[in-house]
Design a protein around this motif. Structure first.
Motif, PDB file in Angstrom:
ATOM      1  N   THR A  33       0.810  -1.208   0.000  1.00 15.65           N
ATOM      2  CA  THR A  33       0.000   0.000   0.000  1.00 15.65           C
ATOM      3  C   THR A  33       0.850   1.268   0.000  1.00 15.65           C
ATOM      4  OG1 THR A  33      -1.793   1.164   1.144  1.00 15.65           O
ATOM      5  CG2 THR A  33      -0.137   0.103   2.524  1.00 15.65           C
ATOM      6  N   ARG A  34       0.280   2.341  -0.534  1.00 13.00           N
ATOM      7  CA  ARG A  34       0.936   3.652  -0.472  1.00 13.00           C
ATOM      8  C   ARG A  34       0.330   4.532   0.627  1.00 13.00           C
ATOM      9  NH1 ARG A  34       3.093   0.474  -4.369  1.00 13.00           N
ATOM     10  NH2 ARG A  34       4.763   1.533  -5.475  1.00 13.00           N
ATOM     11  N   CYS A  35      -0.368   3.946   1.585  1.00 12.30           N
ATOM     12  CA  CYS A  35      -0.932   4.708   2.704  1.00 12.30           C
ATOM     13  C   CYS A  35       0.176   5.504   3.399  1.00 12.30           C
ATOM     14  CB  CYS A  35      -1.584   3.759   3.694  1.00 12.30           C
ATOM     15  SG  CYS A  35      -2.211   4.571   5.196  1.00 12.30           S
ATOM     16  N   MET A  36      -0.063   6.782   3.637  1.00 13.92           N
ATOM     17  CA  MET A  36       0.972   7.643   4.226  1.00 13.92           C
ATOM     18  C   MET A  36       1.372   7.187   5.628  1.00 13.92           C
ATOM     19  SD  MET A  36      -1.075  11.110   5.347  1.00 13.92           S
ATOM     20  CE  MET A  36      -1.604  11.457   3.685  1.00 13.92           C
ATOM     21  N   TYR A  37       0.473   6.568   6.338  1.00 16.06           N
ATOM     22  CA  TYR A  37       0.799   6.114   7.691  1.00 16.06           C
ATOM     23  C   TYR A  37       1.677   4.864   7.654  1.00 16.06           C
ATOM     24  CZ  TYR A  37      -2.770   9.449   9.019  1.00 16.06           C
ATOM     25  OH  TYR A  37      -3.487  10.616   9.189  1.00 16.06           O
ATOM     26  N   PHE A  38       1.538   4.084   6.602  1.00 17.70           N
ATOM     27  CA  PHE A  38       2.402   2.918   6.407  1.00 17.70           C
ATOM     28  C   PHE A  38       3.851   3.351   6.216  1.00 17.70           C
ATOM     29  CE2 PHE A  38       4.256  -0.068   3.206  1.00 17.70           C
ATOM     30  CZ  PHE A  38       4.308  -1.204   3.990  1.00 17.70           C
ATOM     31  N   TYR A  39       4.049   4.465   5.516  1.00 18.52           N
ATOM     32  CA  TYR A  39       5.399   4.946   5.227  1.00 18.52           C
ATOM     33  C   TYR A  39       5.982   5.816   6.342  1.00 18.52           C
ATOM     34  CZ  TYR A  39       5.691   3.171   0.470  1.00 18.52           C
ATOM     35  OH  TYR A  39       5.774   2.339  -0.616  1.00 18.52           O
ATOM     36  N   ASP A  40       5.173   6.225   7.288  1.00 23.10           N
ATOM     37  CA  ASP A  40       5.634   7.114   8.358  1.00 23.10           C
ATOM     38  C   ASP A  40       5.933   6.308   9.614  1.00 23.10           C
ATOM     39  OD1 ASP A  40       6.156   9.133  10.144  1.00 23.10           O
ATOM     40  OD2 ASP A  40       4.101   9.903  10.193  1.00 23.10           O
ATOM     41  N   GLU A  41       7.208   6.149   9.940  1.00 22.58           N
ATOM     42  CA  GLU A  41       7.588   5.333  11.098  1.00 22.58           C
ATOM     43  C   GLU A  41       7.106   5.914  12.416  1.00 22.58           C
ATOM     44  OE1 GLU A  41      11.812   4.719  10.894  1.00 22.58           O
ATOM     45  OE2 GLU A  41      11.548   2.846   9.790  1.00 22.58           O
ATOM     46  N   ALA A  42       6.771   7.211  12.429  1.00 15.93           N
ATOM     47  CA  ALA A  42       6.273   7.828  13.659  1.00 15.93           C
ATOM     48  C   ALA A  42       4.793   7.532  13.882  1.00 15.93           C
ATOM     49  CB  ALA A  42       6.494   9.339  13.612  1.00 15.93           C
ATOM     50  N   SER A  43       4.135   6.943  12.893  1.00 13.90           N
ATOM     51  CA  SER A  43       2.704   6.649  12.992  1.00 13.90           C
ATOM     52  C   SER A  43       2.480   5.182  13.312  1.00 13.90           C
ATOM     53  CB  SER A  43       2.006   6.977  11.664  1.00 13.90           C
ATOM     54  OG  SER A  43       2.154   8.340  11.345  1.00 13.90           O
TER      55      SER A  43
END
Length: 332
Positions: A117-127
């Motif tokens: 997935t390209r979900c922004m939360y998937f790519y954000d380690e702080a999330s």
């Protein structure tokens, strides 16, 4: 990026034996998704196995009319193939709308199915993201959800699947050929990707020691009259807010003899619109019936505050694509 070992597989048998005997191994083909994930620290395999030398680059017609596509065929080559453009225009259109030419030249058919997935939360380690870190939660729920799914989601994940190609493949009843040291398995693309449920990090039914070796496209006469439409925030290089893959056959009496529909951008996996297809079969090919079928398909949708617009957008896009296909039939 974590250190890793690199191997190059000389043949399929060696690749399968190595992954069966090893621990954390990832197959590397075009690398258009995997390398990005490694750079971001999301994927960190112990070993990368380069499979680009394997003889999986053919496109051939089998005696029964099935088209067999090797897993290492690039997206560009598949979209340009005369058999694909003639028999499955929806697939060529989906691929050409899927990415830049540079990416299509590198990306492979097998890799496209395995992209994440390209979900922004998937790519954000702080999330918090249950796909990236199981059990951590899902910050997309209650967060920025414009790109999130309205179908197939769970309380653990609302991320959409990013592939355009896979939406067309689902509509076409394509089959994945997967091989391991135990033999060959054939998996319908419609069953290949899993709904998130309570294990969103397990995204496909592919076993750890299996390698995708081919995709098979069965003969689908209706697919010769098919179309892919992608609605996105900008005209190029953007993932779908809504996409529709459709094929339509209408009898001489104006009733629908066959309708095939799949949706992208709205679900956690490429979404075959079975409810809509059932309602369309035998119905008159009118905008009213197209709208009724689309509304029924989207009735189970569970929107968030930021993506409720996708329901109406998906319904209108289905109607528009079916209307176009019907008008083309009438004009021919």
């Amino acid at each position: 990026m974590k250190s890793f070992s690199y191997l190059s597989a000389p043949d399929v048998g060696t690749a399968l034996r190595t992954i069966a005997d090893s621990g954390d191994v990832k197959f590397l083909a075009g690398g258009t998704n995997l390398v990005d994930l490694m750079r971001e620290g999301i994927e960190h395999p112990e070993t990368l196995m380069d499979i680009t030398r394997l003889p999986l680059t053919g496109i051939e017609e089998l005696p029964d009319g099935t088209i067999r596509v090797g897993a290492l065929v690039t997206n560009s080559r598949l979209a340009a193939d005369p058999l694909i453009r003639t028999r499955y225009p929806v697939l060529a259109q989906a691929i050409l709308l899927g990415a830049s030419a540079q990416l299509r030249n590198m990306a492979t058919v097998g890799g496209n199915l395995m992209q994440r997935t390209r979900c922004m939360y998937f790519y954000d380690e702080a999330s918090a993201c249950n796909k990236r870190a199981p059990g951590s939660g899902c910050d997309a729920i209650g967060g920025f959800s414009r790109g999130s799914a309205v179908l197939g989601a769970s309380e653990h994940c609302i991320a959409t699947h990013p592939s355009d190609m896979a939406v067309a493949l689902v509509m076409l009843d394509a089959v994945v050929e997967a091989e391991s040291v135990h033999g060959v398995r054939r998996i319908p693309v419609a069953d290949f990707h899993r709904l998130p449920g309570d294990t969103p990090h397990i995204e496909t039914v592919l076993a750890a020691a299996e390698l995708i070796t081919a995709i098979e496209l069965p003969p689908v006469p209706a697919a010769a009259h098919s179309r892919y439409r992608k609605v996105r925030d900008r005209a190029s290089y953007a993932f779908a807010l809504v996409s529709v893959a459709a094929a339509l056959e209408v009898a001489d009496d104006g009733r629908i003899a066959e309708a095939r529909l799949a949706l992208g951008g709205v679900a956690t996996k490429p979404w075959r619109a079975r409810i809509a297809e059932e309602l369309l079969l035998g119905a008159e090919a009118t905008d009213e019936n197209f709208a009724r079928a689309a509304a029924a398909e989207l009735a189970p949708a569970l929107p968030r505050s930021g993506n409720a617009f996708k329901i109406d957008l998906a319904q209108r896009t289905v109607v528009a694509v079916l209307r176009t296909l019907n008008a083309e039939r009438s004009a021919s």
